[in-house]
Design a protein around this motif. Structure first.
Motif, PDB file in Angstrom:
ATOM      1  N   VAL A 122       0.878  -1.170   0.000  1.00  0.00           N
ATOM      2  CA  VAL A 122       0.000   0.000   0.000  1.00  0.00           C
ATOM      3  C   VAL A 122       0.916   1.221   0.000  1.00  0.00           C
ATOM      4  O   VAL A 122       1.926   1.233   0.702  1.00  0.00           O
ATOM      5  CB  VAL A 122      -0.914   0.007   1.242  1.00  0.00           C
ATOM      6  N   GLN A 159       1.398   5.696  -0.043  1.00  0.00           N
ATOM      7  CA  GLN A 159       0.795   6.956   0.401  1.00  0.00           C
ATOM      8  C   GLN A 159       1.671   8.102  -0.076  1.00  0.00           C
ATOM      9  O   GLN A 159       2.781   8.289   0.425  1.00  0.00           O
ATOM     10  CB  GLN A 159       0.665   6.973   1.925  1.00  0.00           C
ATOM     11  N   LEU A 184      -4.195   6.753   1.471  1.00  0.00           N
ATOM     12  CA  LEU A 184      -3.656   5.432   1.172  1.00  0.00           C
ATOM     13  C   LEU A 184      -4.157   4.940  -0.178  1.00  0.00           C
ATOM     14  O   LEU A 184      -5.297   5.197  -0.561  1.00  0.00           O
ATOM     15  CB  LEU A 184      -4.087   4.446   2.265  1.00  0.00           C
ATOM     16  N   TYR A 242       4.195   0.947   2.061  1.00  0.00           N
ATOM     17  CA  TYR A 242       4.027   0.076   3.213  1.00  0.00           C
ATOM     18  C   TYR A 242       3.764  -1.360   2.749  1.00  0.00           C
ATOM     19  O   TYR A 242       2.963  -1.572   1.824  1.00  0.00           O
ATOM     20  CB  TYR A 242       2.819   0.504   4.035  1.00  0.00           C
ATOM     21  N   LYS A 298      -1.894  -9.844   5.192  1.00  0.00           N
ATOM     22  CA  LYS A 298      -3.332  -9.960   4.951  1.00  0.00           C
ATOM     23  C   LYS A 298      -3.896 -11.145   5.739  1.00  0.00           C
ATOM     24  O   LYS A 298      -3.417 -12.269   5.594  1.00  0.00           O
ATOM     25  CB  LYS A 298      -3.590 -10.147   3.457  1.00  0.00           C
ATOM     26  N   PHE A 339      -6.053  -5.968   6.434  1.00  0.00           N
ATOM     27  CA  PHE A 339      -4.592  -5.969   6.471  1.00  0.00           C
ATOM     28  C   PHE A 339      -4.241  -5.729   7.937  1.00  0.00           C
ATOM     29  O   PHE A 339      -4.395  -4.615   8.431  1.00  0.00           O
ATOM     30  CB  PHE A 339      -4.041  -4.866   5.565  1.00  0.00           C
ATOM     31  N   TRP A 388       1.219  -3.947   9.695  1.00  0.00           N
ATOM     32  CA  TRP A 388       1.843  -3.069   8.716  1.00  0.00           C
ATOM     33  C   TRP A 388       3.277  -2.769   9.127  1.00  0.00           C
ATOM     34  O   TRP A 388       3.601  -2.690  10.316  1.00  0.00           O
ATOM     35  CB  TRP A 388       1.089  -1.742   8.632  1.00  0.00           C
ATOM     36  N   GLY A 389       4.131  -2.570   8.126  1.00  0.00           N
ATOM     37  CA  GLY A 389       5.458  -2.062   8.399  1.00  0.00           C
ATOM     38  C   GLY A 389       5.419  -0.551   8.570  1.00  0.00           C
ATOM     39  O   GLY A 389       4.344   0.068   8.486  1.00  0.00           O
ATOM     40  N   GLN A 390       6.585   0.032   8.784  1.00  0.00           N
ATOM     41  CA  GLN A 390       6.674   1.481   9.005  1.00  0.00           C
ATOM     42  C   GLN A 390       6.846   2.265   7.708  1.00  0.00           C
ATOM     43  O   GLN A 390       6.790   3.492   7.720  1.00  0.00           O
ATOM     44  CB  GLN A 390       7.818   1.803   9.963  1.00  0.00           C
TER      45      GLN A 390
END
Lengths: 119, 110
Positions: free
Chosen positions: A37, A39, A45, A94, A98, A106, A109-111
């Protein structure tokens, strides 16, 4: 503890290529779909791509034919190969895990890693 | 794959309730019970607050609730707290293994 750590972002010229990585730990990586994803700065997003445990791949229209998602379960790593990059691909990217099932979210999430496309 | 429509901003005072809407089409929001809501603080990763329209992940307070009617989903936050000030995004499955997010709503706690 589930951890997702993205890397590989940076400055790239329009038309160039870049490969992002997402190192996963704390869960059985090979059993879950994984997604990217993005941004754009100051924007919302945007779903980019997803890969199933079996390797099936799907893309947003905005990146289809230019981006390739892949995974290496031996390394617990997700990748996003980006080519023919454009200025509007500039964004934080990101990776996310899932939860199984199309209606599920989702959940981790990573940073994020920042990609800047500019000359 | 058009983005879902959310109000750009909402606000409320501590203790009040606010509702954020998310409008899509019969191909996404209206077609599946797959709406999720994410909270994002500036510079941080999103966090899922609601999934499958009205379910809570572990650890999310029940002050957050979700609903859906036709092509519009809603997130309601009751008993507003200062820590709820953040951006909120809806997301829906859109068929054919694709997903779509809303444009995001900035919640201000007055």
């Amino acid at each position: 503890e589930v951890q997702l750590v993205e890397s590989g972002g940076g400055l790239v010229q329009p038309g160039g290529s870049l490969r992002l990585s997402c190192a996963a730990s704390g869960f059985t990586f090979s059993s879950y779909s994984m997604t990217w994803v993005r941004q754009a700065p100051g924007k919302g997003l945007e779903w980019v791509s997803i890969i199933s445990p079996g390797g099936g791949t799907f893309y947003a229209d905005s990146v289809k034919g230019r981006f390739t998602i892949s995974r290496d379960s031996s390394k617990n790593t997700l990748y996003l190969q980006m080519s023919s990059l454009r200025a509007d691909d500039t964004a934080a990217y990101y990776c996310a895990k899932k939860t199984p099932g199309v209606t599920e979210p989702f959940d981790y999430w990573g940073q994020g890693t920042l990609v800047t496309v500019s000359s | 794959q058009s983005a879902l429509t959310q109000p750009r901003s909402v606000s409320g005072s501590p203790g009040q309730s606010v509702t954020i809407s998310c409008t899509g089409t019969s191909s996404d929001v209206g077609g599946y019970n797959s709406v999720s809501w994410y909270q994002q603080y500036p510079g941080k990763a999103p966090k899922v607050m609601i999934y499958e329209v009205n379910k809570w992940p572990s650890g999310v307070p029940d002050r957050f609730s979700g609903s859906k009617s036709g092509n519009t989903a809603s997130l309601t936050i009751s008993g507003l707290q200062a820590e709820d000030e953040a951006d909120y995004y809806c997301c829906s499955y859109a068929g054919s293994n694709t997903w779509v997010f809303g444009g995001g709503t900035k919640l201000t706690v007055l």
